[in-house]
Structures are given as structure tokens and as C-alpha cells.
Scaffold this active site. Structure first.
Site, PDB file in Angstrom:
ATOM      1  N   SER A 145     -66.745  66.723 -60.413  1.00 54.50           N
ATOM      2  CA  SER A 145     -67.587  67.600 -59.600  1.00 54.50           C
ATOM      3  C   SER A 145     -68.354  68.518 -60.537  1.00 54.50           C
ATOM      4  O   SER A 145     -67.900  68.788 -61.655  1.00 54.50           O
ATOM      5  CB  SER A 145     -66.718  68.442 -58.655  1.00 54.50           C
ATOM      6  OG  SER A 145     -67.473  69.474 -58.045  1.00 54.50           O
ATOM      7  N   TYR A 158     -59.743  74.033 -57.122  1.00 52.74           N
ATOM      8  CA  TYR A 158     -60.529  72.800 -57.144  1.00 52.74           C
ATOM      9  C   TYR A 158     -61.236  72.643 -58.486  1.00 52.74           C
ATOM     10  O   TYR A 158     -61.216  71.561 -59.095  1.00 52.74           O
ATOM     11  CB  TYR A 158     -61.540  72.840 -56.006  1.00 52.74           C
ATOM     12  CG  TYR A 158     -62.462  71.650 -55.923  1.00 52.74           C
ATOM     13  CD1 TYR A 158     -62.015  70.435 -55.405  1.00 52.74           C
ATOM     14  CD2 TYR A 158     -63.795  71.746 -56.324  1.00 52.74           C
ATOM     15  CE1 TYR A 158     -62.873  69.344 -55.305  1.00 52.74           C
ATOM     16  CE2 TYR A 158     -64.657  70.673 -56.224  1.00 52.74           C
ATOM     17  CZ  TYR A 158     -64.192  69.469 -55.718  1.00 52.74           C
ATOM     18  OH  TYR A 158     -65.044  68.397 -55.614  1.00 52.74           O
ATOM     19  N   ALA A 160     -60.387  73.867 -61.322  1.00 59.34           N
ATOM     20  CA  ALA A 160     -59.391  73.570 -62.358  1.00 59.34           C
ATOM     21  C   ALA A 160     -59.016  72.093 -62.346  1.00 59.34           C
ATOM     22  O   ALA A 160     -58.889  71.459 -63.404  1.00 59.34           O
ATOM     23  CB  ALA A 160     -58.140  74.432 -62.143  1.00 59.34           C
ATOM     24  N   LYS A 162     -60.814  69.561 -61.269  1.00 61.73           N
ATOM     25  CA  LYS A 162     -61.925  68.710 -61.683  1.00 61.73           C
ATOM     26  C   LYS A 162     -62.196  68.851 -63.187  1.00 61.73           C
ATOM     27  O   LYS A 162     -62.615  67.890 -63.843  1.00 61.73           O
ATOM     28  CB  LYS A 162     -63.176  69.025 -60.862  1.00 61.73           C
ATOM     29  CG  LYS A 162     -63.042  68.642 -59.391  1.00 61.73           C
ATOM     30  CD  LYS A 162     -62.718  67.160 -59.216  1.00 61.73           C
ATOM     31  CE  LYS A 162     -62.726  66.738 -57.767  1.00 61.73           C
ATOM     32  NZ  LYS A 162     -62.482  65.280 -57.577  1.00 61.73           N
TER      33      LYS A 162
END
Length: 255
Positions: A145, A158, A160, A162
Site C-alpha cells: 500500500s 495498517y 506498519a 504494509k
């Protein structure tokens, strides 16, 4: 029968979270270009629907309902894939969840997010490596992402996970390069999927999407097909000299 005249003809591709959104778009596109597609999704009926769509259009697909967060189900799925296939040419680790917002995390939702977003793609790659090694040109694709390359105030957990995916991919690409197995990551920006729409308040979806579009240089939110076409490129021999790359597909938002 595989159509060897197509871009992915003769190849077998596994896609997680393939029942909807970007995963569905990727599965349909891979199949349209000749791949046999193994669809995995916690939504078993949804995965079967996509497989049926592909079969109805003359493609080749199979669907597996599996909650990848459940280690027992994950291991059973891996066993099924190993027993049904000798080769995996493309492994697209796409499944993920947004997880807790801001600092509203606890051990349970932190671990759930880290499990699905980071552990599952790493473990699937490890466990299916023998099948990838049987391919003449294996490609492992990770959906990361833009949140994995820049901070997002509302989604630190999130982000972290990705970031972890990206670093795992880079290390994996170096580890497997001598064997000719490639690994790359796609970093979608804001993309119009059911999951994204569900994050907005009812009645405010269009306004929210329009607001996001104003922050994107190309002036629109991404569509699932925008991500799928880049996945197809990474799955194919068109990207055969690429490994370890992180590709933003975000309309220029991270620029």
C-alpha cells in the site's frame, strides 16, 4: 486446456482475497489472459461466483473458501493446493485488512491485522516455494500500500504491516533471485472497492470519494482494474527483468 498463445497461457496463478474488488479484477484479468486461477477468499460463495464467471467466459478457475487468519484453515488450504498442483507460476498475495484506526489497537486487533497482512503472505510464500521452484518463471506479487511507504495518521497499524510486507518482499527478492524467482510489490492508493466504500458513513460515499480525488494528481480515485493491469504485468514475462521493486499505483498521490 491452457491457451499458450496468451500472455499467461499455460500458467497457474493463485490469488488471495479474490472474491471482490482488486482481487476479483486480477483473477478475471489473469484468466482472460490464459491462466488457470486458484481463488482463495474468506467469502466462499463470492469466490465461487468469480470462478463461475471465469468458467462461463471460457476461462479456467477453482475456488477455495478459507479464512487465512485461521492457521488450521490456512494449513488445510496449502495442503489442498499442494495436492492439486505441481506448479505455481504466479502467487499474488493480495489479502489484507485495514485494522484498527489511530491508536485504538489492542493485542487482538493488532495481531489480527499483522497476521493477515504480513504473516499470511510470508507463510504462503514459504510453504508454496517448492511449487514456485517448479515454474520456469515464477513471480510472487505482494499487495502492499502507499501506506507502507509514507505515514498515514489514521492507520498506524495498517501502515506498519504494509511496511513489513515491503521489506519482506525486498529481502525475498534478493534471496530468490539466484533461482530466477521474482518478487515485487504493488502499492495501491485510494481505490474504489466495496471495502473502501464500507469505511465511509452511509450517504457520504460519493462525497468522500470526491474529496479523495481532489488529493490525487490524476484527479480520480483508482479502480480495481487499475491495480489488476499492473499485477498482470508483474505476473507476465513483460516484467522478467524486474524484481524487488515497489510500484505505486496511486494516480501520483505519493509524488
Amino acid at each position: 486446456m491452457h491457451d499458450s498463445t496468451k500472455i499467461l497461457g499455460g500458467k497457474t496463478a493463485l490469488i488471495t482475497a479474490a472474491a471482490s474488488g482488486m482481487g476479483r479484477a486480477g483473477a478475471r484479468l489473469f484468466a482472460a489472459h490464459g491462466a488457470h486461477v486458484i481463488l482463495a477468499d474468506v467469502n466462499a460463495a463470492g469466490a465461487k461466483n468469480v470462478a463461475d464467471e471465469i468458467l462461463g467466459e471460457g476461462g479456467s478457475a477453482e475456488a477455495h473458501g478459507v479464512d487465512l487468519r485461521d492457521q488450521t484453515e490456512l494449513d488445510s488450504f496449502i495442503t489442498a493446493v499442494r495436492s492439486g498442483h505441481d506448479v505455481i507460476d504466479v502467487l499474488h498475495n493480495h489479502a489484507g485488512i485495514t485494522g484498527p484506526r489511530e491508536l485504538e489497537f489492542d493485542a487482538a486487533n493488532w495481531n489480527e491485522c499483522m497476521t493477515l497482512n504480513a504473516w499470511v503472505p510470508a507463510y504462503l510464500t514459504q510453504q508454496l516455494l517448492p511449487l514456485l521452484r517448479n515454474s520456469a518463471a515464477a513471480s510472487v506479487i505482494f499487495t502492499a500500500s502507499t501506506a507502507g511507504v509514507r505515514g498515514v495518521a489514521g492507520l498506524p497499524v495498517y501502515s506498519a504491516t504494509k511496511g513489513a510486507v515491503i521489506q519482506f518482499m525486498k529481502s525475498l527478492s534478493l534471496l530468490l533471485a539466484p533461482e530466477g524467482i521474482r518478487a515485487n510489490a504493488i502499492c495501491p492508493g485510494g481505490t474504489d472497492t466495496a471495502g473502501m466504500r464500507a469505511a465511509f458513513q452511509e450517504g457520504a460515499v460519493d462525497a468522500s470519494l470526491s474529496a479523495i480525488a481532489t488529493t490525487i494528481p490524476l484527479g480520480r480515485v483508482g479502480q480495481p482494474e487499475d491495480i489488476a493491469t499492473v499485477a498482470l504485468f508483474l505476473a507476465s514475462d513483460a516484467s522478467k527483468y524486474m524484481t524487488g521493486t515497489v510500484i505505486p499505483v496511486d494516480g501520483g498521490a505519493t509524488v
